[in-house]
Motif scaffolding. Sequence first.
Motif, PDB file in Angstrom:
ATOM      1  N   GLU A 133      -5.265  13.562   0.137  1.00  0.00           N
ATOM      2  CA  GLU A 133      -6.217  14.106  -0.772  1.00  0.00           C
ATOM      3  C   GLU A 133      -6.161  15.550  -0.740  1.00  0.00           C
ATOM      4  O   GLU A 133      -6.808  16.189  -2.036  1.00  0.00           O
ATOM      5  CB  GLU A 133      -7.395  13.418  -0.463  1.00  0.00           C
ATOM      6  N   ASN A 160      -6.281  15.453  -7.659  1.00  0.00           N
ATOM      7  CA  ASN A 160      -6.713  15.858  -6.200  1.00  0.00           C
ATOM      8  C   ASN A 160      -7.438  17.071  -6.341  1.00  0.00           C
ATOM      9  O   ASN A 160      -8.501  17.369  -5.736  1.00  0.00           O
ATOM     10  CB  ASN A 160      -5.452  16.244  -5.410  1.00  0.00           C
ATOM     11  N   HIS A 162      -9.098  18.340  -8.965  1.00  0.00           N
ATOM     12  CA  HIS A 162     -10.476  17.682  -9.291  1.00  0.00           C
ATOM     13  C   HIS A 162     -11.260  16.995  -8.671  1.00  0.00           C
ATOM     14  O   HIS A 162     -12.562  17.475  -8.557  1.00  0.00           O
ATOM     15  CB  HIS A 162     -10.281  16.964 -10.854  1.00  0.00           C
ATOM     16  N   ARG A 163     -10.866  16.307  -7.717  1.00  0.00           N
ATOM     17  CA  ARG A 163     -11.525  15.517  -6.959  1.00  0.00           C
ATOM     18  C   ARG A 163     -12.329  16.355  -5.776  1.00  0.00           C
ATOM     19  O   ARG A 163     -13.411  16.260  -5.543  1.00  0.00           O
ATOM     20  CB  ARG A 163     -10.955  14.326  -6.004  1.00  0.00           C
ATOM     21  N   SER A 166     -14.804  18.235  -7.233  1.00  0.00           N
ATOM     22  CA  SER A 166     -16.291  17.478  -7.262  1.00  0.00           C
ATOM     23  C   SER A 166     -17.082  17.194  -6.212  1.00  0.00           C
ATOM     24  O   SER A 166     -18.132  17.218  -6.032  1.00  0.00           O
ATOM     25  CB  SER A 166     -15.659  16.140  -8.050  1.00  0.00           C
ATOM     26  N   ILE A 177     -13.246   8.584  -3.979  1.00  0.00           N
ATOM     27  CA  ILE A 177     -12.543   8.575  -5.185  1.00  0.00           C
ATOM     28  C   ILE A 177     -11.340   7.931  -4.858  1.00  0.00           C
ATOM     29  O   ILE A 177     -10.309   8.529  -4.104  1.00  0.00           O
ATOM     30  CB  ILE A 177     -12.459   9.797  -5.868  1.00  0.00           C
TER      31      ILE A 177
END
Length: 189
Positions: A133, A160, A162-163, A166, A177
Amino acid sequence: LKQVAYYFATNETLTHINLASNRIGDAGCRILARGLTQESTGKLRVFDLSSNDISDAGVQFLFQAIIPPNGAGGHHLDDSESFHSDGLKRGQASYGPNSKRHHSKLEVLSVSGSHRISDEGGKLLVQLAGEVETLTMVDVGKTRVSGRVERMISKQTRFNRHRLMSVKELGADAGPIEPIVPDAFAAVQ
């Protein structure tokens, strides 16, 4: 390369390594994979293997070293040397139920300029980006990876990034996610 593999396994501060243009090839990837398999700190962030004449087989060795096989009992590189002094036997990987191996925190992997990597290796890189990730960049420039697979890698690494943003913004309680790994490539043989 055996010394570099030993360094992977024993150095607790290694975060970046640039082995670009060293004629490593698939045999060298297998040796490096032995050390990566035993790299127990999980601190390696940047791994540059660009311009090293690596093929899909070399990508496979790296993939299997970074992502433990299901069951994590044995390991496919059974002729590997044990670099640890903590009782590991010849061929025994340093991950599994009672292992101190941490999940990979790799952020950047470059295999650009390896003209022998095709879509088969590219699909493994898509899967790798889905499993790790923190992997936010996979450079496959100047390989035989098709534009379609390259876009899939790009889509997963963007996801990845973006996650990770976030999670930083929302805090650790944001919940898991799921990665975007296309079903067709979820189980690459």
